[in-house]
Design a protein around this motif. Structure first.
Motif, PDB file in Angstrom:
ATOM      1  N   ASN A   1      47.280 -21.202  11.851  1.00 19.91           N
ATOM      2  CA  ASN A   1      47.872 -20.974  13.546  1.00 19.91           C
ATOM      3  C   ASN A   1      49.148 -20.007  13.185  1.00 19.91           C
ATOM      4  N   PHE A   2      50.079 -20.764  13.944  1.00 19.26           N
ATOM      5  CA  PHE A   2      51.515 -19.991  14.021  1.00 19.26           C
ATOM      6  C   PHE A   2      52.603 -20.529  13.298  1.00 19.26           C
ATOM      7  N   GLN A   3      52.150 -21.372  12.779  1.00 13.32           N
ATOM      8  CA  GLN A   3      53.022 -22.045  11.290  1.00 13.32           C
ATOM      9  C   GLN A   3      52.608 -21.427  10.217  1.00 13.32           C
ATOM     10  N   GLY A   4      51.098 -20.963  10.516  1.00 13.18           N
ATOM     11  CA  GLY A   4      51.070 -20.237   9.432  1.00 13.18           C
ATOM     12  C   GLY A   4      49.815 -21.024   8.571  1.00 13.18           C
ATOM     13  N   PHE A   5      49.915 -21.355   7.638  1.00 17.95           N
ATOM     14  CA  PHE A   5      48.288 -22.427   7.153  1.00 17.95           C
ATOM     15  C   PHE A   5      48.463 -23.358   6.809  1.00 17.95           C
ATOM     16  N   THR A   6      47.236 -24.357   7.619  1.00 20.41           N
ATOM     17  CA  THR A   6      47.715 -25.631   7.794  1.00 20.41           C
ATOM     18  C   THR A   6      46.641 -26.498   7.639  1.00 20.41           C
ATOM     19  N   ASP A   7      46.267 -27.952   7.731  1.00 19.84           N
ATOM     20  CA  ASP A   7      45.604 -29.152   7.602  1.00 19.84           C
ATOM     21  C   ASP A   7      45.213 -28.876   8.605  1.00 19.84           C
ATOM     22  N   ASP A   8      46.218 -28.693   9.716  1.00 20.14           N
ATOM     23  CA  ASP A   8      45.467 -29.627  11.227  1.00 20.14           C
ATOM     24  C   ASP A   8      43.968 -28.883  12.061  1.00 20.14           C
ATOM     25  N   ASP A   9      43.589 -29.684  12.514  1.00 25.28           N
ATOM     26  CA  ASP A   9      41.870 -29.347  12.969  1.00 25.28           C
ATOM     27  C   ASP A   9      42.659 -29.662  14.590  1.00 25.28           C
TER      28      ASP A   9
END
Length: 437
Positions: free
Chosen positions: A301-309
């Motif tokens: 997302n806009f913060q880059g790679f993430t484990d946020d689903d």
């Protein structure tokens, strides 16, 4: 070794933190944003933008300004509080916020007491119950009071703008910070309860050598950074005027940048870090981002790679971007006009893009390639892309396995370039992007 093909890296491409990218944003009806908020379904992540820094770096392309005048900060925070009140009032009852992130600029450009008040308001208005909290920080303006604020809020993840430990490179990019300063900040964050600490590093800087990069990587490892984001410096002075003071003649050429990226990748993966995409790394088996990458649960997302689903991201503050499955919305960038929009109606949407079925399909392909190195291609999209994929297939950078496109290990540096093949807007957008490596 990665094979170097200069012709395939010639055209700048987006970082694809969204699809469509911000280059395709246009005027948007504020009623669409309001309706999206009122009909949110599923979990929500909150991103809060603080567009101020105590010191402005020459290289920085972020929407930020100097935090010199107290009155300016107070006026912005007052508007941000009003926006929080307006947005939270529109969300359906029971909406669950699972993530809370602060970025900028540098959130620690504001006073710790102002930060605490901001978090308290967010907690009350959004009914926060133990969300995962993260923050971006500038080591140059870190203080014991800020460490206490981070401990009080319960922030578990932090990102430091380190960029380089080489003093001569720091002077060239306007980011002078001693190693002692970075060490002290790291220690204070650990003591404050931060369990996942990211270092932002850059290659391709003016005057930077491979030895400079290797030294920065070594110092990063010794300080036990849990994550590393290794970016190639994007020199675009026609877009970021402050970069004009940087001596472009002293910057490494494309081939040397490629060699630096290879050096960084090889060093980190042989010292306990798992690759996350092409230019991010996390301690294998320990950091949540590494576990997400290994488990196929990585997102972008806009913060880059993430484990946020979470399927919904709500951005608060000037220039912040909200993302819903069908809609992308960016707030007004200019601080003064942002305050005026908030004063007029509580919300500040300025531009964005609707995401139809075609965009969502292509966005899933792009995210799959960047996050997992593979994506399933519908027959129609594959037929349209075969000719453009051919040079990558011929050189062994990608392969097709049935209807699945797979990026080979040697093709990692070309992932963004491959992803751009599935972006139909690239032929229309006049905006310049950064080099893929």
């Amino acid at each position: 070794m990665w094979p170097y093909h200069s012709d395939l890296l010639r055209v700048p491409v987006p970082r694809y933190t969204s699809f469509p990218t911000a280059a395709e944003f246009g005027p948007i009806d504020g009623c669409d944003y309001r309706e999206a908020l009122e009909n949110v379904s599923g979990d929500v992540s909150l991103y809060v933008h603080i567009p101020f820094c105590e010191k402005i770096c020459f290289y920085c392309g972020c929407n930020t300004g100097a935090a010199g005048r107290r009155q300016r900060l107070t006026a912005y925070l007052d508007a941000l509080h009003r926006e929080i009140m307006a947005v939270s009032a529109l969300l359906p009852a029971g909406t669950r916020v699972t993530r809370l992130s602060f970025g900028g600029g540098s959130p620690n450009a504001i006073a710790p007491t102002d930060f605490i008040r901001l978090v308290d308001l967010l907690t009350v208005r959004f009914g926060l119950v133990d969300p995962v909290c993260s923050i971006e920080l500038d080591p140059r303006t870190m203080s014991p009071q800020w460490a206490q604020a981070i401990a009080r809020v319960g922030i578990a993840r932090a990102s430091l703008g380190v960029q380089t430990f080489a003093a001569h490179c720091q002077h060239r990019i306007g980011r002078v910070q001693s190693e002692d300063m970075i060490v002290a900040t790291t220690d204070s964050l650990r003591e404050a309860g931060v369990t996942s600490l990211n270092f932002d590093l850059m290659y391709g800087l003016p005057g930077q050598t491979r030895d400079d990069l290797l030294d920065s990587l070594h110092r990063t490892r010794v300080l036990h950074a849990d994550r590393v984001a290794l970016f190639g410096y994007a020199h675009v002075p026609h877009i970021v005027p402050r970069q004009r003071v940087i001596d472009s003649d002293a910057m490494p050429d494309q081939a040397e940048r490629f060699a630096m990226a290879q050096l960084g990748f090889d060093y980190l993966v042989t010292h306990g870090y798992a690759p996350v995409g092409f230019d991010h790394f996390a301690l294998a088996g320990r950091d949540p981002l590494a576990r997400a990458a290994l488990g196929g649960r990585l997102h972008r997302n806009f913060q880059g790679f993430t484990d946020d689903d979470a399927p919904n991201l709500i951005g608060l503050g000037a220039s912040a971007i909200s993302a819903f499955p069908h809609l992308l919305v960016q707030n007004e960038k200019n601080g003064g006009r942002y305050r005026m929009r908030v004063d007029a109606g509580g919300l500040a949407p300025e531009r964005g893009a609707h995401r139809g079925a075609e965009d969502r399909s292509r966005g899933a392909i792009i995210e799959g390639l960047l996050c997992h190195g593979r994506a399933t291609l519908p027959p129609r999209i594959r037929a349209q892309s075969d000719a453009r994929l051919a040079p990558f297939v011929a050189r062994g950078l990608v392969e097709m396995a049935g209807d699945t496109l797979i990026i080979a290990p040697g093709g990692l540096p070309y992932a963004r370039t491959v992803a751009a093949i599935f972006d139909p807007y690239r032929a229309e957008s006049a905006r310049r992007f950064s080099s893929a490596v």
